[in-house]
Every structure is written in structure tokens, then in C-alpha cells.
Design a protein around this motif. Structure first.
Motif, PDB file in Angstrom:
ATOM      1  N   PRO A 329       0.659  -1.199  -0.168  1.00  0.00           N
ATOM      2  CA  PRO A 329      -0.334   0.345   0.275  1.00  0.00           C
ATOM      3  C   PRO A 329       1.540   1.483   0.259  1.00  0.00           C
ATOM      4  N   GLY A 330       2.012   1.239   0.961  1.00  0.00           N
ATOM      5  CA  GLY A 330       2.764   2.530   0.342  1.00  0.00           C
ATOM      6  C   GLY A 330       3.241   2.900  -0.266  1.00  0.00           C
ATOM      7  N   ASN A 331       4.075   1.698  -1.719  1.00  0.00           N
ATOM      8  CA  ASN A 331       4.209   2.857  -2.796  1.00  0.00           C
ATOM      9  C   ASN A 331       2.741   3.023  -3.531  1.00  0.00           C
ATOM     10  N   MET A 332       1.220   2.310  -3.638  1.00  0.00           N
ATOM     11  CA  MET A 332       0.145   2.713  -4.025  1.00  0.00           C
ATOM     12  C   MET A 332      -0.251   4.262  -3.743  1.00  0.00           C
ATOM     13  N   TYR A 333       0.459   4.302  -2.518  1.00  0.00           N
ATOM     14  CA  TYR A 333       0.013   5.937  -1.481  1.00  0.00           C
ATOM     15  C   TYR A 333       0.787   7.174  -2.179  1.00  0.00           C
ATOM     16  N   LEU A 334       2.085   6.770  -2.521  1.00  0.00           N
ATOM     17  CA  LEU A 334       3.422   7.486  -3.063  1.00  0.00           C
ATOM     18  C   LEU A 334       3.499   7.813  -4.286  1.00  0.00           C
ATOM     19  N   ASP A 335       2.518   6.495  -5.601  1.00  0.00           N
ATOM     20  CA  ASP A 335       1.950   7.528  -6.372  1.00  0.00           C
ATOM     21  C   ASP A 335       0.590   8.124  -6.903  1.00  0.00           C
ATOM     22  N   LEU A 336      -0.338   7.742  -5.621  1.00  0.00           N
ATOM     23  CA  LEU A 336      -0.986   9.160  -5.324  1.00  0.00           C
ATOM     24  C   LEU A 336      -0.520  10.027  -4.910  1.00  0.00           C
ATOM     25  N   VAL A 337      -0.010   9.826  -4.388  1.00  0.00           N
ATOM     26  CA  VAL A 337       0.872  11.683  -3.615  1.00  0.00           C
ATOM     27  C   VAL A 337       1.430  12.239  -5.143  1.00  0.00           C
ATOM     28  N   THR A 338       2.311  11.425  -5.870  1.00  0.00           N
ATOM     29  CA  THR A 338       3.295  12.363  -6.587  1.00  0.00           C
ATOM     30  C   THR A 338       2.199  12.818  -7.690  1.00  0.00           C
ATOM     31  N   ILE A 339       1.601  11.623  -8.024  1.00  0.00           N
ATOM     32  CA  ILE A 339       0.333  12.685  -9.183  1.00  0.00           C
ATOM     33  C   ILE A 339      -0.534  14.058  -8.826  1.00  0.00           C
ATOM     34  N   ALA A 340      -0.512  13.999  -7.077  1.00  0.00           N
ATOM     35  CA  ALA A 340      -2.004  14.982  -6.919  1.00  0.00           C
ATOM     36  C   ALA A 340      -0.755  15.902  -6.992  1.00  0.00           C
ATOM     37  N   ARG A 341       0.031  16.202  -6.400  1.00  0.00           N
ATOM     38  CA  ARG A 341       0.975  17.326  -6.279  1.00  0.00           C
ATOM     39  C   ARG A 341       1.626  17.721  -7.386  1.00  0.00           C
ATOM     40  N   GLU A 342       1.421  17.222  -9.076  1.00  0.00           N
ATOM     41  CA  GLU A 342       1.000  17.113 -10.300  1.00  0.00           C
ATOM     42  C   GLU A 342       0.093  18.182 -10.452  1.00  0.00           C
ATOM     43  N   LEU A 343      -0.926  17.809 -10.020  1.00  0.00           N
ATOM     44  CA  LEU A 343      -2.429  18.439 -10.454  1.00  0.00           C
ATOM     45  C   LEU A 343      -2.592  19.625 -10.293  1.00  0.00           C
TER      46      LEU A 343
END
Length: 343
Positions: A329-343
Motif C-alpha cells: 500500500p505504501g507504493n500505491m500511496y506514493l504514486d497517488l501523492v506524486t500525481i496529486a502534487r503535479e495536478l
């Protein structure tokens, strides 16, 4: 405050604990990054919810602990599928936490495709669509100006995709070998301690890290999917499972374990990619006997390890200790946060 609307497909070993991270990390995300994640839809194997105004991660977790999201009062929909949810609800990001299904990658492939068509970025833990339909999905994402992020699918616990991409796309990376599957490594470890193959498999199942379809692990498919995903990422290629030589571990016996030990060797389930002189790749996944002092052979069964041979920087080893626990889940959350910060 930036609001990110998300849909969640599947509530298994990846997405279910990731929902808990949305709860535990909420204050930090809001205070440090100015991000607020609003869940507007989620499904499990029996149904789900659509909530345009949002539903709390706590409510989802509590409902899943009791059984199914479909039983949430006033919102639950029996039999709701991820594809139906994607069609009916707009969002910024679709999170695919469904298990990998071969040989077609469905329903994950259709879910990801439709999410992209409807303008959603994708975070996926589902390996099969990427291992089977890499070129199609990434071409569609590029056409739509969207991201697909897949750290968990590539190998949870090894956040090495950006580093490998840097090395591979400038001609520095020559080959890699990795241990990506805890189930196979657990079986080898247990057999080395005297258990039969069947007893070892039961132990992996009881530990909760064997795929719902055990053949995904034991026949080499999990390792193969992670290997081809990483190879495509590092070298900017579009290989599929059809381009790989894949072997499982079901034919190995205690005698094989004993013989390897007597020769100072260790059995490991290894995914490999080797660059040929013409630039093409040789891709394999299967059990190997490695010298006991090899970086891969020194790993505990629960670890994930990536070994890389480079052109000018020698051998590189990236080792995640105990990767079977929180890294998925940590990797999945990291990917979500990475996209969110770029939106």
C-alpha cells in the motif's frame, strides 16, 4: 487546499490498507502539501458505493472489516463493478487494486482503459494489464495527457523505477536480476528447513502473501510480470509476457534444496533482463541456484532485492528489508501523492 477526487477499484491487499493510509496521513497531507483526497467511489468483489460528495476512508475501512462496501447504509450498491463505477462517476485518479488475471488481464485492462478515456490518471497495483497491454495503455495515456503510475505493480518495496529509467535510457544499464516474489522465496526457505513443498505452500497461504490464484506465484507469472514491467520502464521498450521464458517452482524437491546447500548455493526465484549486443532484451523468470554470497542469495525470504550491472558504475544492489508488509500500500500511496502534487 487542492482537492483530489479518487475512485478505488478493489479492496484487497493493496488498496484496502492504502485506504487506511488515507486516514492516517490525512493531516500531514493537508498541512504539508495542501492536498485533500476525496473518495467519490469504491468497489470490492461484491459491490460498492458511488458518493459524488465523498465518503470517508474510515467508513470504507469499517464497512470492509464487516464484510462488503455494498452494505454501507444509503450508499451501498450490490453487484456494482469497477467499470460501472468509472462510467458513472467523474474523478481525477482511478486506483486499480484488483488482482492480476491471466491470460487477458481483464477486468483490469478495461477498467484502466476506460478511466483513461474518461480523463482520469491511473495508479495501479494490477500487474497483468501492464504486462500484457503495455503499448496500448501507455499510448492512450499519452494521447490523453495522463499518467499511469505503477510502483506497486512493478515490485512493491523497491521504488527504483526512476533510477532504473535514468540508467537504462542513457545506455548505462546492461542487465538486472531481482527477487520480487516472497511466496516462492518462503517456499524455498521452508523446504530448506525440512518441509515438503505442499507444507511450504500452505505456510505461504496462511501467511496471507500467496496470490488468490497460487499459480500466479508458483508458476512464475508474478515474477515474470514484474520483470517485464521493469524492463519496459528502464529501457523504454514494449515487451509482453509472450517475449519471456518463464518457469515455475513446482518441480523442485527437498533433494534439490539439499544438493544446492552442499555446493554452497541457494535457490532463488529470479527475474532477469539482459541487454543483447543489438539492444534487444533477453527476459527470463524462474528458479536459479546462486552462490550463497551473491547479493540476491543473501536476501531473507520476505525481502525484495534488485541487482543491476551497469556500464561504468559497477554492480548496484537495492534491498528492501521485509518488503512483504507495508510496502504494497505504501507504493500505491506514493504514486497517488506524486500525481496529486503535479495536478
Amino acid at each position: 487546499m487542492k482537492e483530489i477526487r479518487i475512485l478505488i477499484g478493489g479492496m484487497g491487499n493493496a488498496a484496502r490498507p492504502m485506504v487506511d493510509l488515507l486516514t492516517s496521513e490525512r493531516e500531514r497531507m493537508e498541512n504539508v502539501y495542501g492536498l485533500h483526497f476525496r473518495i467519490v467511489g469504491a468497489v470490492d468483489s461484491r459491490g460498492g458505493v458511488i458518493a459524488p460528495n465523498g465518503i470517508s476512508s474510515v467508513t470504507l475501512s469499517e464497512a470492509k472489516n464487516r464484510g462488503t462496501l455494498a452494505d454501507i447504509p444509503g450508499l451501498g450498491i450490490q453487484g456494482l463493478t469497477a467499470l460501472e463505477m468509472i462510467e458513472q462517476c467523474s474523478a481525477d485518479v482511478y486506483l486499480d487494486g484488483l488482482p492480476p488475471y491471466l491470460p487477458t488481464g481483464e477486468p483490469g485492462t478495461s477498467n484502466i482503459r476506460r478511466a483513461l478515456e474518461r480523463g482520469m490518471h491511473v495508479v495501479t497495483a494490477n500487474k497483468a494489464p501492464l504486462a500484457l497491454h503495455w503499448k496500448e495503455l501507455f499510448s492512450l495515456a499519452a494521447q490523453q495527457g495522463l499518467q499511469i503510475r505503477y510502483g506497486t505493480a512493478a515490485s512493491a518495496g523497491l521504488p527504483t523505477l526512476e533510477m532504473g529509467k535514468l540508467l537504462g535510457r542513457c545506455g548505462e544499464l546492461l542487465e538486472f536480476g531481482g527477487i520480487f516474489n516472497a511466496s516462492c522465496m518462503y517456499v524455498f526457505d521452508a523446504m530448506g528447513q525440512g518441509q515438503s513443498f505442499d507444507m511450504a505452500v500452505q505456510g505461504a497461504k496462511a501467511g496471507g502473501f500467496l496470490e488468490p490464484d497460487p499459480s500466479m506465484d508458483l508458476d512464475g507469472w508474478d515474477t515474470a510480470m514484474k520483470t517485464v514491467i521493469q524492463a519496459n520502464t528502464y529501457w523504454d521498450q514494449a515487451y509482453t509476457l509472450a517475449d519471456m521464458a518463464i518457469q515455475g517452482i513446482c518441480g523442485l524437491t527437498q533433494a534439490d534444496m539439499i544438493d544446492a546447500k552442499s555446493r554452497g548455493e541457494v535457490w532463488c526465484m529470479v527475474g532477469r533482463a539482459v541487454q543483447n549486443p543489438d539492444g534487444s532484451l533477453k527476459l527470463t523468470a524462474g528458479p536459479e541456484r546462486l552462490p550463497a554470497d551473491h547479493p540476491l542469495a543473501r536476501a531473507h525470504w520476505s525481502d525484495k532485492v534488485l541487482w543491476m550491472q551497469t556500464r561504468t558504475q559497477g554492480g548496484q544492489v537495492h534491498h528492501c528489508i521485509g518488503a512483504s508488509a507495508s510496502s504494497t500500500p505504501g507504493n500505491m500511496y506514493l504514486d497517488l501523492v506524486t500525481i496529486a502534487r503535479e495536478l
